[in-house]
Motif scaffolding. Sequence first.
Motif, PDB file in Angstrom:
ATOM      1  N   PRO A 108       7.795   8.287 -21.850  1.00  0.00           N
ATOM      2  CA  PRO A 108       7.185   9.270 -20.940  1.00  0.00           C
ATOM      3  C   PRO A 108       6.472  10.409 -21.662  1.00  0.00           C
ATOM      4  CG  PRO A 108       9.367   8.670 -20.157  1.00  0.00           C
ATOM      5  CD  PRO A 108       9.220   8.065 -21.527  1.00  0.00           C
ATOM      6  N   HIS A 109       6.706  10.547 -22.969  1.00  0.00           N
ATOM      7  CA  HIS A 109       6.089  11.643 -23.736  1.00  0.00           C
ATOM      8  C   HIS A 109       4.992  11.142 -24.680  1.00  0.00           C
ATOM      9  CE1 HIS A 109       9.306  14.100 -22.169  1.00  0.00           C
ATOM     10  NE2 HIS A 109      10.195  13.240 -22.645  1.00  0.00           N
ATOM     11  N   ILE A 144      -6.000   1.714 -15.214  1.00  0.00           N
ATOM     12  CA  ILE A 144      -5.073   1.616 -16.347  1.00  0.00           C
ATOM     13  C   ILE A 144      -4.150   2.835 -16.412  1.00  0.00           C
ATOM     14  CG2 ILE A 144      -4.907   1.555 -18.870  1.00  0.00           C
ATOM     15  CD1 ILE A 144      -7.319  -0.288 -18.906  1.00  0.00           C
ATOM     16  N   PRO A 145      -4.664   4.072 -16.275  1.00  0.00           N
ATOM     17  CA  PRO A 145      -3.745   5.212 -16.252  1.00  0.00           C
ATOM     18  C   PRO A 145      -2.693   5.107 -15.149  1.00  0.00           C
ATOM     19  CG  PRO A 145      -5.986   5.974 -16.623  1.00  0.00           C
ATOM     20  CD  PRO A 145      -6.077   4.521 -16.300  1.00  0.00           C
ATOM     21  N   ARG A 170       4.723   2.815 -14.945  1.00  0.00           N
ATOM     22  CA  ARG A 170       5.755   2.276 -15.833  1.00  0.00           C
ATOM     23  C   ARG A 170       6.492   3.348 -16.619  1.00  0.00           C
ATOM     24  NH1 ARG A 170       5.061  -2.784 -20.081  1.00  0.00           N
ATOM     25  NH2 ARG A 170       6.987  -2.458 -21.240  1.00  0.00           N
ATOM     26  N   PHE A 171       5.756   4.400 -17.053  1.00  0.00           N
ATOM     27  CA  PHE A 171       6.362   5.371 -17.947  1.00  0.00           C
ATOM     28  C   PHE A 171       6.520   6.761 -17.329  1.00  0.00           C
ATOM     29  CE2 PHE A 171       4.214   2.222 -20.649  1.00  0.00           C
ATOM     30  CZ  PHE A 171       5.304   1.763 -21.382  1.00  0.00           C
ATOM     31  N   GLY A 172       6.049   6.953 -16.114  1.00  0.00           N
ATOM     32  CA  GLY A 172       6.182   8.245 -15.465  1.00  0.00           C
ATOM     33  C   GLY A 172       4.946   9.107 -15.591  1.00  0.00           C
ATOM     34  N   ASP A 173       4.884  10.140 -14.777  1.00  0.00           N
ATOM     35  CA  ASP A 173       3.695  10.998 -14.719  1.00  0.00           C
ATOM     36  C   ASP A 173       3.522  11.881 -15.946  1.00  0.00           C
ATOM     37  OD1 ASP A 173       3.025   9.970 -12.266  1.00  0.00           O
ATOM     38  OD2 ASP A 173       3.996  11.575 -11.118  1.00  0.00           O
TER      39      ASP A 173
END
Length: 402
Positions: free
Chosen positions: A299-300, A323-324, A330-333
């Motif tokens: 997420p980072h 894509i974003p 999948r990985f969070g905002d």
Amino acid sequence: MSDTINDTPRSGRLHIGIYGRRNAGKSSLINAITGHETAIVSDTAGTTTDPVYKSMEIHGLGPCVLIDTAGFDDSGPMGKLRVEKTRLALEKTDMALLVLADDADFSSEKEWAASLRARKTPFIVVLNKIDEHDASELEAMRTRLADELGQEPVLVSAREGTNMAALREAMLRLVPADWGKLELTGRLCGEGDVVMLVMPQDIQAPQGRLILPQVQVTRELLDKKCIVASCTADKIAQTLKALSQPPHLIITDSQVFGEVWKLKPEQSLLTSFSILMAGYKGDIEEFLRGAEAIDRLTPHSRVLIAEACTHVPLAEDIGREKIPSRLRARFGDTIEVQVVSGTDFPADLTAYDLVIHCGACMFNRTYMLSRIEKARAQGVPICNYGVALAKLTGILDKVVHA
């Protein structure tokens, strides 16, 4: 000259860069090579500012792009910017002409020759304006150039057209042996194979036209005597039903990988236009390795999305929207996604955990490979749209590439 429907796209032409000091006669040389007043000629130093790209057809060389560059001895704040633009043109150059016109210090030419050799770019040393020197002066200059630049120069007079045939022959000898022989589809299909193309026409596609990769793939398949069936994403099932046998190969827009996979006959091979472009314009193996980094994102993480085009972003834009959205799903905002376009590619990529590049249909292969090498040298994984979407969809190990 802009590309039309009848032209070879600029990205598919041999890019020939013309480099040298101001007033070495670079623009005059272009005019002499082409036999046209292609470039602006002036006795004033610095007439050519930003690199000028001119699509031409040259007998023996075929379709090519001549890059008329600013003098690499340009000075002052604006001059330094112009020199940087000239250096950027090196990344797109398939073949170079290094032009000199007098018996000056050759240190700058030696530096640029070293840069071309480091890039493995074939080049010709051209001694121009020979009409302004006597025989003894020319022999002394020829000897010095051969010694200091490591190769014999071709002696010409662009103004009088002297020895232009010899220069063209030297250029022809420098064309890479495999030039123009790369195929998008490679060994994936051959004569008589049925190939199905799934081509969604979203708002990115120009009205009344197909996007460039679709055009190039279709033309290649027809040249290979394949049997081509085309449809949009909502007609996949109907098209498969209409065929007397399952297609040997299905090529789809990457955005609908998931939908096509669900309907694909078991015996049919599957790939995408973008994956084919990855091998045609770049390094598919490097992109496949780069896609593995998606599993290591957090997420980072920071992801750079690079577009070749400089179009106005639209609602369905694959690089800026789709894509974003998949990465954030999948990985969070909190995952950071930055988008660059055109030539705005960062020199320092180490701030990113992954680069996802477009299919580069608007770039020549040399330019795309230079970006891949830049990422590789800095230890930053790189893949392209089609490979990334196949990975995010979970079918990367099931699709094929040329």
